[in-house]
Design an enzyme around this catalytic site. Structure first.
Site, mmCIF file in Angstrom:
data_model
loop_
_atom_site.group_PDB
_atom_site.id
_atom_site.type_symbol
_atom_site.label_atom_id
_atom_site.label_comp_id
_atom_site.label_asym_id
_atom_site.label_seq_id
_atom_site.Cartn_x
_atom_site.Cartn_y
_atom_site.Cartn_z
ATOM 1 N N THR A 1 -18.827 -34.015 -25.259
ATOM 2 C CA THR A 1 -17.380 -34.349 -24.458
ATOM 3 C C THR A 1 -17.375 -33.417 -22.997
ATOM 4 O OG1 THR A 1 -16.174 -32.185 -25.236
ATOM 5 C CG2 THR A 1 -15.918 -34.138 -26.530
ATOM 6 N N ALA B 1 -16.636 -27.958 -33.895
ATOM 7 C CA ALA B 1 -16.322 -28.931 -32.776
ATOM 8 C C ALA B 1 -14.736 -29.158 -32.846
ATOM 9 C CB ALA B 1 -17.027 -30.189 -33.380
ATOM 10 N N GLU C 1 -11.335 -30.495 -30.118
ATOM 11 C CA GLU C 1 -10.955 -30.400 -28.678
ATOM 12 C C GLU C 1 -9.953 -28.885 -28.609
ATOM 13 O OE1 GLU C 1 -10.771 -32.081 -26.116
ATOM 14 O OE2 GLU C 1 -12.054 -33.809 -26.801
ATOM 15 N N THR D 1 -8.075 -20.771 -35.502
ATOM 16 C CA THR D 1 -7.641 -20.202 -34.187
ATOM 17 C C THR D 1 -6.399 -19.301 -34.745
ATOM 18 O OG1 THR D 1 -6.276 -20.103 -32.051
ATOM 19 C CG2 THR D 1 -6.511 -22.296 -33.513
ATOM 20 N N ASP D 2 -5.865 -18.083 -34.007
ATOM 21 C CA ASP D 2 -4.697 -17.560 -34.470
ATOM 22 C C ASP D 2 -3.474 -18.480 -33.831
ATOM 23 O OD1 ASP D 2 -4.985 -17.079 -31.374
ATOM 24 O OD2 ASP D 2 -4.909 -15.011 -31.530
ATOM 25 N N GLU D 3 -3.729 -19.454 -33.131
ATOM 26 C CA GLU D 3 -2.461 -20.052 -32.634
ATOM 27 C C GLU D 3 -1.569 -21.011 -33.819
ATOM 28 O OE1 GLU D 3 -2.849 -22.214 -29.065
ATOM 29 O OE2 GLU D 3 -4.178 -20.681 -28.054
ATOM 30 N N TYR E 1 -2.062 -28.803 -29.806
ATOM 31 C CA TYR E 1 -3.559 -28.219 -30.337
ATOM 32 C C TYR E 1 -3.427 -27.521 -31.631
ATOM 33 C CZ TYR E 1 -7.179 -24.900 -30.285
ATOM 34 O OH TYR E 1 -8.182 -23.931 -30.625
ATOM 35 N N LYS F 1 -4.991 -27.850 -35.164
ATOM 36 C CA LYS F 1 -5.654 -26.845 -36.109
ATOM 37 C C LYS F 1 -5.308 -26.520 -37.153
ATOM 38 C CE LYS F 1 -9.259 -25.324 -34.750
ATOM 39 N NZ LYS F 1 -10.535 -25.637 -34.981
ATOM 40 N N GLY G 1 6.242 -24.980 -23.163
ATOM 41 C CA GLY G 1 6.287 -24.482 -24.803
ATOM 42 C C GLY G 1 5.150 -23.208 -24.728
HETATM 43 P P1 NAD Z 1 -15.135 -25.920 -26.479
HETATM 44 O O1 NAD Z 1 -14.065 -26.783 -25.951
HETATM 45 O O2 NAD Z 1 -15.911 -25.139 -25.563
HETATM 46 O O3 NAD Z 1 -16.343 -26.909 -27.384
HETATM 47 C C1 NAD Z 1 -16.126 -27.585 -28.261
HETATM 48 C C2 NAD Z 1 -17.251 -28.445 -28.615
HETATM 49 O O4 NAD Z 1 -16.869 -29.378 -29.636
HETATM 50 C C3 NAD Z 1 -17.592 -29.143 -27.392
HETATM 51 O O5 NAD Z 1 -19.325 -29.097 -27.089
HETATM 52 C C4 NAD Z 1 -17.569 -30.750 -27.601
HETATM 53 O O6 NAD Z 1 -18.564 -31.513 -27.039
HETATM 54 C C5 NAD Z 1 -17.632 -30.756 -29.272
HETATM 55 N N1 NAD Z 1 -16.865 -31.807 -29.766
HETATM 56 C C6 NAD Z 1 -15.493 -32.390 -29.503
HETATM 57 N N2 NAD Z 1 -15.310 -33.272 -30.039
HETATM 58 C C7 NAD Z 1 -16.334 -33.537 -31.163
HETATM 59 C C8 NAD Z 1 -16.620 -34.491 -31.888
HETATM 60 N N3 NAD Z 1 -15.511 -35.715 -32.226
HETATM 61 N N4 NAD Z 1 -17.889 -34.372 -32.345
HETATM 62 C C9 NAD Z 1 -18.793 -33.857 -31.993
HETATM 63 N N5 NAD Z 1 -18.621 -32.905 -31.419
HETATM 64 C C10 NAD Z 1 -17.430 -32.647 -30.595
HETATM 65 O O7 NAD Z 1 -14.524 -25.182 -27.516
HETATM 66 P P2 NAD Z 1 -14.769 -23.426 -28.008
HETATM 67 O O8 NAD Z 1 -13.709 -22.559 -27.053
HETATM 68 O O9 NAD Z 1 -16.006 -22.952 -28.133
HETATM 69 O O10 NAD Z 1 -14.153 -23.392 -29.333
HETATM 70 C C11 NAD Z 1 -14.869 -23.812 -30.532
HETATM 71 C C12 NAD Z 1 -13.981 -23.760 -31.983
HETATM 72 O O11 NAD Z 1 -13.467 -22.368 -31.768
HETATM 73 C C13 NAD Z 1 -12.707 -24.530 -31.839
HETATM 74 O O12 NAD Z 1 -12.612 -25.116 -33.162
HETATM 75 C C14 NAD Z 1 -11.682 -23.940 -31.508
HETATM 76 O O13 NAD Z 1 -10.402 -24.284 -32.156
HETATM 77 C C15 NAD Z 1 -11.959 -22.524 -32.150
HETATM 78 N N6 NAD Z 1 -11.380 -21.219 -31.471
HETATM 79 C C16 NAD Z 1 -11.613 -21.279 -29.992
HETATM 80 C C17 NAD Z 1 -11.215 -19.838 -29.510
HETATM 81 C C18 NAD Z 1 -11.463 -19.758 -28.016
HETATM 82 O O14 NAD Z 1 -10.700 -18.630 -27.555
HETATM 83 N N7 NAD Z 1 -11.958 -20.431 -27.302
HETATM 84 C C19 NAD Z 1 -10.380 -18.886 -30.250
HETATM 85 C C20 NAD Z 1 -10.293 -18.952 -31.587
HETATM 86 C C21 NAD Z 1 -10.980 -20.269 -32.341
HETATM 87 O O1 DAU Z 2 -5.803 -17.827 -29.260
HETATM 88 C C1 DAU Z 2 -7.011 -18.423 -29.463
HETATM 89 C C2 DAU Z 2 -7.132 -19.735 -28.502
HETATM 90 O O2 DAU Z 2 -7.214 -19.076 -27.147
HETATM 91 C C3 DAU Z 2 -7.768 -20.754 -28.624
HETATM 92 O O3 DAU Z 2 -7.414 -21.655 -29.889
HETATM 93 C C4 DAU Z 2 -8.010 -21.918 -27.856
HETATM 94 O O4 DAU Z 2 -8.934 -22.902 -28.041
HETATM 95 C C5 DAU Z 2 -8.308 -21.130 -26.329
HETATM 96 O O5 DAU Z 2 -8.250 -22.250 -25.569
HETATM 97 C C6 DAU Z 2 -7.257 -20.130 -26.314
HETATM 98 O O6 DAU Z 2 -6.023 -20.747 -25.941
HETATM 99 P P1 DAU Z 2 -4.840 -20.124 -24.744
HETATM 100 O O7 DAU Z 2 -3.968 -21.142 -24.519
HETATM 101 O O8 DAU Z 2 -4.466 -18.858 -25.010
HETATM 102 O O9 DAU Z 2 -6.051 -19.898 -23.419
HETATM 103 P P2 DAU Z 2 -6.230 -20.162 -22.118
HETATM 104 O O10 DAU Z 2 -7.254 -19.618 -21.590
HETATM 105 O O11 DAU Z 2 -5.789 -21.665 -21.775
HETATM 106 O O12 DAU Z 2 -4.770 -19.388 -21.303
HETATM 107 C C7 DAU Z 2 -4.732 -17.999 -21.756
HETATM 108 C C8 DAU Z 2 -3.465 -17.758 -21.217
HETATM 109 O O13 DAU Z 2 -3.511 -17.635 -19.610
HETATM 110 C C9 DAU Z 2 -2.360 -18.308 -21.604
HETATM 111 O O14 DAU Z 2 -1.022 -17.405 -21.830
HETATM 112 C C10 DAU Z 2 -1.976 -19.388 -20.567
HETATM 113 C C11 DAU Z 2 -2.261 -18.396 -19.322
HETATM 114 N N1 DAU Z 2 -2.992 -19.448 -18.078
HETATM 115 C C12 DAU Z 2 -4.151 -20.243 -18.412
HETATM 116 C C13 DAU Z 2 -4.649 -21.095 -17.513
HETATM 117 C C14 DAU Z 2 -5.809 -21.955 -17.789
HETATM 118 C C15 DAU Z 2 -2.687 -19.340 -16.898
HETATM 119 O O15 DAU Z 2 -1.666 -18.280 -16.391
HETATM 120 N N2 DAU Z 2 -3.262 -20.019 -15.784
HETATM 121 C C16 DAU Z 2 -4.191 -20.464 -16.199
HETATM 122 O O16 DAU Z 2 -4.734 -21.561 -15.279
#
Ligand code: NAD
Ligand code: DAU
Length: 334
Positions: free
Chosen positions: A36, A80, A82, A123-125, A149, A153, A274
């Site tokens: 994606t 994997a 969104e 995720t903790d969310e 989201y 999850k 939200g």
């Molecule tokens: P990311 O958006 O960077 O990567 C997601 C990957 O999944 C991408 O490479 C995308 O191409 C792939 N993907 C999406 N839809 C797909 C499909 N239908 N089939 C195959 N591949 C697909 O996400 P991330 O930040 O690396 O998060 C990875 C995992 O960790 C997720 O499950 C997310 O919920 C979880 N997570 C993320 C965080 C965070 O802070 N980023 C924290 C806790 C948990």
């Molecule tokens: O807690 C784990 C989660 O953390 C994961 O499950 C999600 O995949 C990951 O995206 C992340 O979610 P958040 O919504 O917490 O992350 P984000 O970086 O989007 O935002 C972090 C905080 O910053 C949140 O309070 C919103 C704020 N923010 C975010 C963006 C993108 C801003 O103030 N400005 C911004 O432009």
């Protein structure tokens, strides 16, 4: 061991594959990723010619493909998804498709091919939002997701547990807090702010900037996943957190200082609908049962991360100047 990693071209998944093949060099990994907007094979350049690594471009919702790939697999590590909350506010169709149905397809494939261990990355969310003085989330906190989201999850977590109880599928789940580090797509707070500043652009802070997140370095998260895979009890959930609670305003000041900019670069923009107030993880269970704790303190981790974005401009400039630029224009007017 032969492992199917899903979403291995994304931020955490690619860091996981790089980590795993360095540590367990005899293991074989198949990376299933549909690429994606968030998937990026540049994240895996150092291992792309490793004979123990195979990339398959494909959809986790594709039952035929998934059933084919799981033959002879010992372990599925399912990243994997969104993953961006703001996008799920605009439309959550892809979130339901990939995060819920995609997880179901993988679970069915694991169930139908005996002997596959399934580790689900969550995720903790899913626990919802804490008040400033509430106790941290732990494994007993009831689910109360608030964004499309996190609702998707949460649904996937429930399905994974249901397959353990109903079909005896050997599963584990980890619920982690906010990750930061190299290869994070520049839509998330830290890489967006760092790369905007490196381009001399303003940084959009939502609402009053008081929302709190518990930041963990991505390498610590992946070490935690490794511990749960090797030492976790089947059927159980493990909460992983960084022990670094910071408000968005605090994080913003740290980034501004480290890059030598002042507060005039902040643009206060309307709040996320939200917007969850606070996330924080109590890691007592993983410390006690798995002897895991985060090793990278935030000071060192954020400096390392900022340096990485400074030294890898081509990586993020390609993303920001490619077809993705229209998204940035719409979202941030840049
Ligand atoms: P990311 O958006 O960077 O990567 C997601 C990957 O999944 C991408 O490479 C995308 O191409 C792939 N993907 C999406 N839809 C797909 C499909 N239908 N089939 C195959 N591949 C697909 O996400 P991330 O930040 O690396 O998060 C990875 C995992 O960790 C997720 O499950 C997310 O919920 C979880 N997570 C993320 C965080 C965070 O802070 N980023 C924290 C806790 C948990
Ligand atoms: O807690 C784990 C989660 O953390 C994961 O499950 C999600 O995949 C990951 O995206 C992340 O979610 P958040 O919504 O917490 O992350 P984000 O970086 O989007 O935002 C972090 C905080 O910053 C949140 O309070 C919103 C704020 N923010 C975010 C963006 C993108 C801003 O103030 N400005 C911004 O432009």
């Amino acid at each position: 061991m032969k492992i199917l990693v899903t979403g291995g071209a994304g931020f955490i998944g690619s860091n996981f594959i790089n980590y795993w093949l360095e540590k367990y060099s005899n293991d074989k990994i198949i990376n299933l990723d549909i690429l994606t907007y968030a998937g990026n094979l540049d994240n895996l350049k150092t291992i792309e010619s490793n004979p123990n690594y195979t990339f398959v471009k494909g959809d986790i919702c594709d039952e035929r493909l998934v059933n084919e790939l799981v033959k002879n697999i010992d372990l599925i590590v399912h990243f994997a998804a969104e993953s961006h909350v703001d996008r799920s506010v605009v439309s959550c169709e892809d979130f339901i498709r990939t995060n819920v149905n995609g997880t179901r397809v993988l679970l069915d494939a694991a169930k139908n091919n005996k002997g596959i261990r399934f580790h689900h990355i969550s995720t903790d969310e899913v626990f919802g939002s804490l008040g400033f003085s509430d106790p941290k989330f732990n494994e007993f906190t009831p689910y109360n997701p608030k964004s499309p989201y996190s609702a998707s999850k949460a649904a996937s977590d429930h399905l994974v547990r249901a397959y353990f109880h109903t079909h005896k599928l050997p599963i584990t789940i980890s619920n982690c807090s906010n990750n930061y580090g190299e290869y994070q797509f520049p839509e998330k707070l830290i890489p967006l702010f760092v790369t905007n500043l490196l381009e001399g652009k303003k940084i959009p802070l939502y609402g009053d900037g008081k929302n709190v997140r518990d930041w963990i370095y991505v390498g610590d998260h992946n070490r935690g996943v490794d511990c749960v895979i090797r030492k976790g009890r089947i059927g159980e959930t493990y909460c992983l957190g960084g022990g670094n609670e910071l408000s968005n305003s605090e994080i913003t000041s740290i980034i501004l200082n480290l890059l030598g900019f002042g507060e005039e670069m902040i643009e206060y923009v309307s709040d996320r609908p939200g917007h969850d107030l606070r996330y924080a993880i109590d890691i007592t269970k993983v410390e006690r049962d798995l002897n895991w704790y985060p090793e990278v303190d935030f000071d060192a981790g954020i400096k390392h991360t900022i340096n990485w974005y400074k030294n890898n401009k081509e990586w993020w400039q390609k993303i920001k100047s490619g077809e993705y630029r229209n998204y940035y224009r719409r979202q941030y007017g840049t």
